[in-house]
Design a protein around this motif. Structure first.
Motif, PDB file in Angstrom:
ATOM      1  N   GLN A 170       0.825  -1.207   0.000  1.00 48.96           N
ATOM      2  CA  GLN A 170       0.000   0.000   0.000  1.00 48.96           C
ATOM      3  C   GLN A 170       0.859   1.257   0.000  1.00 48.96           C
ATOM      4  N   SER A 171       1.921   1.249   0.787  1.00 44.37           N
ATOM      5  CA  SER A 171       2.793   2.425   0.840  1.00 44.37           C
ATOM      6  C   SER A 171       3.497   2.659  -0.493  1.00 44.37           C
ATOM      7  N   ALA A 182       1.021   4.156  -3.046  1.00 41.49           N
ATOM      8  CA  ALA A 182       0.507   5.483  -2.699  1.00 41.49           C
ATOM      9  C   ALA A 182       1.226   6.545  -3.524  1.00 41.49           C
ATOM     10  N   SER A 183       0.919   6.573  -4.808  1.00 40.25           N
ATOM     11  CA  SER A 183       1.573   7.509  -5.721  1.00 40.25           C
ATOM     12  C   SER A 183       0.560   7.974  -6.758  1.00 40.25           C
ATOM     13  N   THR A 243      -3.034   6.190  -8.350  1.00 39.41           N
ATOM     14  CA  THR A 243      -4.336   6.829  -8.111  1.00 39.41           C
ATOM     15  C   THR A 243      -4.949   7.333  -9.416  1.00 39.41           C
ATOM     16  N   LEU A 277      -5.589   4.729  -0.597  1.00 35.76           N
ATOM     17  CA  LEU A 277      -5.658   6.122  -0.144  1.00 35.76           C
ATOM     18  C   LEU A 277      -5.171   6.352   1.289  1.00 35.76           C
ATOM     19  N   CYS A 312      -1.658   7.116   1.306  1.00 36.17           N
ATOM     20  CA  CYS A 312      -1.253   8.297   0.543  1.00 36.17           C
ATOM     21  C   CYS A 312      -1.067   9.519   1.436  1.00 36.17           C
ATOM     22  N   GLU A 313      -1.663   9.491   2.604  1.00 37.12           N
ATOM     23  CA  GLU A 313      -1.638  10.661   3.472  1.00 37.12           C
ATOM     24  C   GLU A 313      -0.219  11.071   3.845  1.00 37.12           C
ATOM     25  N   SER A 344       2.598  10.213   2.084  1.00 34.13           N
ATOM     26  CA  SER A 344       3.554  10.261   0.980  1.00 34.13           C
ATOM     27  C   SER A 344       3.165  11.222  -0.142  1.00 34.13           C
ATOM     28  N   MET A 345       1.890  11.568  -0.259  1.00 31.27           N
ATOM     29  CA  MET A 345       1.456  12.438  -1.350  1.00 31.27           C
ATOM     30  C   MET A 345       1.399  13.888  -0.904  1.00 31.27           C
ATOM     31  N   GLN A 362      -1.920  17.039  -4.682  1.00 37.98           N
ATOM     32  CA  GLN A 362      -2.287  15.760  -5.281  1.00 37.98           C
ATOM     33  C   GLN A 362      -3.488  15.142  -4.571  1.00 37.98           C
ATOM     34  N   MET A 363      -3.500  15.246  -3.257  1.00 39.28           N
ATOM     35  CA  MET A 363      -4.644  14.747  -2.503  1.00 39.28           C
ATOM     36  C   MET A 363      -5.900  15.543  -2.843  1.00 39.28           C
TER      37      MET A 363
END
Length: 226
Positions: free
Chosen positions: A130-131, A134-135, A139, A174, A177-178, A180-181, A185-186
């Motif tokens: 997942q990590s 997260a890009s 997404t 998602l 993503c918190e 790393s993004m 982007q979020m």
């Protein structure tokens, strides 16, 4: 499923070696992906990333196959306007037959895309995976499956199951993503999700209803002409 490769090998006019290699490659990719997802925390980050890049490429390829027929529809009608008489009628009939075949192929491609997303959902159950997913690359393609539309307003992927499966995978990605993004982007992801909600409530049902009527009319025309 285990007997499926043997059934495919019996198709006439198709290279048995080619089909066998494709099936073996698919099985190998599945084994590698499941193994990588299970032991992602113990493997080198480069190994995990290489496999995820391959899976993302495969997902994009399946999406392009699922959306190609809708994107290419409507060209034959424009070409046939320049011809008259029997030639124009024959070309229209041939064009309608091609469109009908493309719709059938698109439906099959969407089912394959959905099956791949089911498999991907199993792989993404690992926190380490997942990590890595997260890009924006992941997404974007998942949102394209769930939310991208054609110029007519019809979803690029018409199969509801496939679109929902894309959202299921996105749901797993998602939370990771918190950390790393970037914020913009979020914001883009959230805006597209709200836009998808709006489309599903108002625009998509009308566009799909019109599209379905057009398909039924074409099928009836083909039956009458045949």
């Amino acid at each position: 499923m285990l007997g499926q490769p043997l059934q495919l090998l019996q198709k006439p006019g198709v290279s048995q070696l080619s089909i066998a290699l494709k099936m073996a490659s698919t099985r190998l990719l599945q084994i590698l992906a499941i193994s990588t997802g299970t032991y992602a925390e113990k493997l080198s980050p480069k190994v995990v990333q290489s496999l995820l890049d391959l899976l993302c490429s495969q997902l994009k390829n399946l999406l392009s196959q699922a959306g190609v027929s809708i994107l290419s529809s409507g060209k034959d009608k424009e070409d046939s306007k320049h011809e008259d008489g029997a030639d124009a009628e024959k070309k229209d009939l041939r064009g309608d037959e091609i469109k009908f075949c493309l719709l059938c192929k698109q439906h099959t491609a969407e089912l394959h895309l959905g099956d791949f997303l089911v498999f991907l959902r199993r792989v993404v159950s690992s926190k380490a995976i997942q990590s890595k997913m997260a890009s924006p690359k992941w997404t974007e393609v998942l949102l394209n499956i769930a939310a991208q539309k054609c110029c007519s307003g019809v979803p690029l992927v018409g199969n509801l199951r496939t679109r929902l499966l894309a959202l299921h995978v996105l749901e797993a990605v998602l939370p990771a993503c918190e950390a790393s993004m970037e914020e913009d982007q979020m914001t883009t992801v959230v805006e597209r999700l709200f836009s998808l909600l709006s489309d599903c409530m108002w625009e998509a049902p009308v566009a799909q209803a019109k599209h379905l009527i057009q398909i039924k009319e074409k099928v009836q025309e083909l039956k009458v002409q045949v």
